[in-house]
Scaffold this active site. Structure first.
Site, PDB file in Angstrom:
ATOM      1  N   SER A  11      -7.004   3.134 -22.088  1.00  0.00           N
ATOM      2  CA  SER A  11      -7.562   1.812 -21.818  1.00  0.00           C
ATOM      3  C   SER A  11      -8.223   1.763 -20.446  1.00  0.00           C
ATOM      4  CB  SER A  11      -6.457   0.758 -21.875  1.00  0.00           C
ATOM      5  OG  SER A  11      -6.000   0.589 -23.195  1.00  0.00           O
ATOM      6  N   HIS A  37      -7.149  -6.094 -19.690  1.00  0.00           N
ATOM      7  CA  HIS A  37      -5.782  -6.143 -20.237  1.00  0.00           C
ATOM      8  C   HIS A  37      -4.832  -5.193 -19.495  1.00  0.00           C
ATOM      9  CE1 HIS A  37      -7.096  -2.597 -22.747  1.00  0.00           C
ATOM     10  NE2 HIS A  37      -5.844  -2.247 -22.568  1.00  0.00           N
ATOM     11  N   ASP A  39     -12.987  -8.295 -22.041  1.00  0.00           N
ATOM     12  CA  ASP A  39     -11.944  -7.393 -21.533  1.00  0.00           C
ATOM     13  C   ASP A  39     -12.535  -6.468 -20.464  1.00  0.00           C
ATOM     14  OD1 ASP A  39      -9.589  -6.037 -21.206  1.00  0.00           O
ATOM     15  OD2 ASP A  39      -9.671  -4.957 -23.108  1.00  0.00           O
TER      16      ASP A  39
END
Length: 836
Positions: free
Chosen positions: A786, A637, A692
């Site tokens: 992330s 992402h 992901d």
């Protein structure tokens, strides 16, 4: 006559006898026979005597010349105090006439002393003075003996006992000029012994007022230290000063029995005066600072003949010696171990009297408490004494309440093995209201009221969790504690009495152990005790060597499967072809990290696979992990273009910083690389965050260093069980919508059962995800983290990439754990696309 004949052959012979030969008349035959017997006996005795003497001589020659000498070398290190002589500066120089003269006198006295000990004299070889220091004069020396192995321990005991008897007496019959009031000697570790006369790597250093001086191991920083080194640095300060020594760079072999540095509060390497012994590698953020008790310090470096490393650089300076670390303090203040945050010195003796105005009482809070642990007999050698109890070891934040308006705090340290010490504050408190507006724990700590009865031991003594009424989302333990329903049946004994695990119903593909734990059915009868009580290995019949392959069993390169759980890179060859131990140069943290208290800043090199990904317009945007010298792994992402036209999918817009610790601090340890290629999983679902994961190829390879290392990738069968603690790291926001971190942050989180996580979060948790966090909130990954690693430290020290920071509902919200990409699901995908 022919030359050489004894008689003339031309003379006539009568009856074969020459005519000119004359015979003596015959003697008395009896007398002749008697005399012959005596002579023969005498001759025989003489021959026997000569033979015995020859044998004895031979035995003596064999004994002293040819018989193997099985005696072993024993070295002892000691010092003695000479009270009737004054220390002069020329005694610092071992080549000076004054040094040689006094050394010869002391050595003569030592020889006389030890040769006068009946139990030592047969083994005594020599005594050698190595240094002098002030006080009045302290002489440091080596004692060398040669002793049969079976007598070694006996000699140790004799020297230990008899040397204490010598202390306090002079020896006027041998050396009338010396008056000895102290006499200490102890067996020396043979690793630290070298012939005392060898001065190839011996250095004499003296601190200068107001100057920070340096020294380093041989060759540093241009080359590794040499093999088989024995080096020592004799460091002195001016009278009435002490020494502060700090290792600013430290990089030795990781096995201390091979290469190590030892530091002594003495000029003789006596074990009980050893401040510390170190090996391995320490980061600059954790450089250790040592303090002497007097104006001398000895540093030694010992190395073997293999695997030499860069070595060390050290700084030292002199400080005025504190006359006292004892004082009377009023109302409030701070008390610390001497010279904190440096390691406290040996032989510290401090007393603080703390007073507040009555009727209020004294309260002491120890924010840092790191002392040496008690010995094998549970006796504290270094300790803080408060409220009539001695405390040592490693403690979390600790609170001590007084019973009146005055309290005495004492600190004592012995002669060796110091540590970081303590930092405490004191204040007054009202016994009737010890924590205004907060909950008062029984141990004196104050906590926020909303932490009461939340299922967490915030006080440290569980006093805020007693007599609670459990809410609807909590489980009532048999012990009375309330725990979150989501900790029930997670394989962890949260209640303390296992009642949160006893009521569990296992899932369809699991078996229930006798201890109520649930394990996958496929692990039953695999000759490994996954239950912990052996119940999964009972009633299995005869064990078979044939192990069928399935999704839970590790598959070797030769196609066979093994029973062992998580066998890869555990240091043991489990596959016949050794494939479980190949490609295991990963998951190592070269730096050693000592106990640190306070804050969640990571140390330099603590997580050497952590990468900071900078989008060129915004700076730090995501994290990543090093998995090889040319590949990183991150979250898919991070590389999705947005509506504002930002091309996150374009490799040219990204820069990777490896070895970074503090944002914008691009020192020589940091490596900057551009991104050549971004591979996002083709089945990435931006709505569900499923799959992901993304791979990033660097434009140029990177060399691994102490702060740049690859993390191990888990096999598809690698098990990260529910309840296991893992670490998340990154430079993300410190709180939801808060400021981003400057220093790399770390947090410990626990893996949560997937079905519980599905009940807590707004989106579906798939089998490709791991859920982890603390349901009480407060600890979590956040924006900017992330793509970073969830690191799992295994029992052998290897670190595996359990997960990739993916998504969550906000940051650190209560009952909102974080979600991570489960990397074990993608081992084959990573191999396929990176060629690793």
């Amino acid at each position: 006559m022919e030359s050489g004949l004894k008689f003339d052959r031309t003379k006539e012979e009568v009856n074969g006898i020459p005519e000119e030969m004359e015979f003596l008349p015959a003697s008395n035959q009896r007398k002749l026979e008697k005399r012959s017997r005596k002579e023969r006996a005498l001759l025989g005795g003489l021959i026997v005597g000569i033979a015995l003497l020859s044998l004895l001589v031979g035995l003596l020659v064999w004994h002293f010349q040819f018989r193997p000498d099985n005696r072993i070398k024993k070295m002892y290190s000691g010092y003695l105090t000479i009270t009737n002589k004054k220390f002069t500066e020329d005694l610092e120089d071992s080549d000076s006439a004054a040094f040689k003269q006094l050394a010869a006198t002391v050595e003569e006295m030592l020889q006389s002393t030890y040769m006068g000990m009946a139990a030592v004299a047969p083994y005594y070889v020599r005594s050698t003075v190595t240094a002098f220091s002030e006080g009045s004069i302290i002489a440091y020396y080596w004692l060398e003996c040669r002793v049969p192995p079976e007598k070694s321990e006996e000699l140790d005991k004799v020297i230990r006992v008899t040397s204490s008897k010598v202390s306090g007496r002079s020896n006027p019959s041998i050396v009338k000029s010396l008056r000895i009031t102290d006499f200490v000697v102890a067996s020396a570790d043979l690793r630290k012994v070298k012939p005392p006369k060898n001065k190839n790597c011996i250095f004499d250093l003296h601190a200068e007022a107001g100057v920070v001086s340096t020294f380093a191991s041989p060759g540093f920083p241009d080359s590794p230290y040499p093999a088989n080194s024995w080096c020592q640095w004799i460091i002195r300060a001016d009278p009435h000063h002490i020494l502060e020594l700090q290792f600013v760079t430290f990089d030795l072999e990781n096995i201390c029995r091979n290469d190590f540095v030892a530091v002594y509060d003495s000029l003789s390497p006596i074990e009980k005066r050893e401040i510390t012994e170190r090996c391995g590698m320490y980061p600059p953020t954790n450089a250790f600072k040592l303090i002497s008790s007097h104006n001398v310090m000895l540093v030694t470096l010992m190395t073997d003949d293999d695997e030499n490393y860069p070595g060390f650089k050290a700084e030292f300076r002199q400080l005025p010696k504190e006359k006292e670390c004892s004082e009377v303090l009023e109302e409030s203040g701070t008390i610390t171990s001497p010279y904190y945050p440096a390691y406290y010195p040996p032989r510290a003796d401090c007393t603080w009297t703390l007073r507040v105005a009555p009727p209020r009482r004294v309260k002491v809070v120890f924010h840092v408490f790191l002392l040496q642990h008690p010995d094998s007999n549970n006796v504290c050698r270094d300790y803080v004494e408060i409220n009539s109890k001695k405390i040592c070891g490693d403690k979390p934040m600790m609170v001590e309440l007084g019973n009146g308006n005055e309290m005495t705090v004492k600190f004592r340290s012995d002669e060796a093995e110091s540590f970081r010490g303590f930092n405490a504050t004191f204040e007054s408190y009202d016994a009737s209201k010890p924590c205004p507006g907060e909950f008062a724990c029984r141990n004196g700590r104050c906590i926020q009221m909303d932490l009461k009865c939340d299922g967490w031991n915030d006080c440290g003594d569980n006093s805020e969790e007693i007599n609670c009424e459990c809410s609807s989302d909590q489980f009532q333990c048999k012990s009375g504690f309330c725990k979150s329903n989501f900790w029930v049946c997670d394989g962890v004994n949260d209640c303390g009495d296992n009642s949160d695990e006893e009521i569990c119903e296992c899932e369809a593909n699991e078996m229930k152990c006798n201890n109520k734990k649930c394990v996958p059915e496929e692990l039953k009868c695999n000759q490994l005790d996954e239950c912990g009580d052996g119940s999964d290995e009972k009633d299995c019949g005869e064990a078979s060597n044939l192990v069928p392959c399935n999704e839970y069993r590790y598959k070797c390169n030769n196609g066979t499967c093994i029973q062992k759980l998580n066998p890869e890179c555990d240091g043991m060859k489990d596959c016949a072809d050794g494939s479980d131990e190949r490609n295991c140069d990963c998951g190592s943290r070269p730096y050693k990290h000592s106990r640190i208290v306070g804050g969640m800043d990571a140390e330099v090199g603590e997580w050497p696979w952590q990468v900071s990904l900078h989008f060129k317009q915004f700076g730090h945007t995501c994290g990543a992990s090093v998995i090889s010298n040319s590949w990183l792994v991150s979250a898919a992402h991070c590389f999705q273009d947005d509506r504002n036209g930002n091309r996150f999918s374009e490799p040219g817009n990204w820069v990777a910083y490896l070895g970074l610790h503090v944002q914008q601090n691009l020192n020589k340890r940091v490596e900057k690389r551009n991104i050549k290629h971004i591979i996002v999983h083709k089945h990435y679902n931006s709505q569900m965050f499923d799959n992901d994961i993304a791979l990033l190829e660097l434009t140029d390879t990177v060399l691994f260093t102490s702060v740049i290392q690859p993390i191990c990738l888990p096999d598809a069968t690698h098990n990260f069980p529910v309840g296991k603690s893992t670490w998340i790291t990154g430079w993300g926001r410190l709180k939801e919508d808060g400021d981003v971190a400057t220093v790399l942050q770390k947090a410990e989180v626990r893996i949560i059962r997937r079905k519980h996580c599905n009940e807590l979060l707004s989106s579906t948790i798939t089998s490709n995800m791991l859920c982890a966090g603390y349901l009480s909130g407060g600890i979590d990954a956040c924006q900017g983290d992330s793509g970073g690693p969830m690191s799992s430290v295994e029992t052998n020290g290897k670190v595996f990439l359990a997960g990739i920071v993916s998504w969550g509902d906000g940051c650190a919200r209560k009952n909102k754990p974080g979600v991570y990409t489960k990397v074990s699901k993608y081992r084959q995908w990573i191999t396929q696309h990176s060629g690793m």
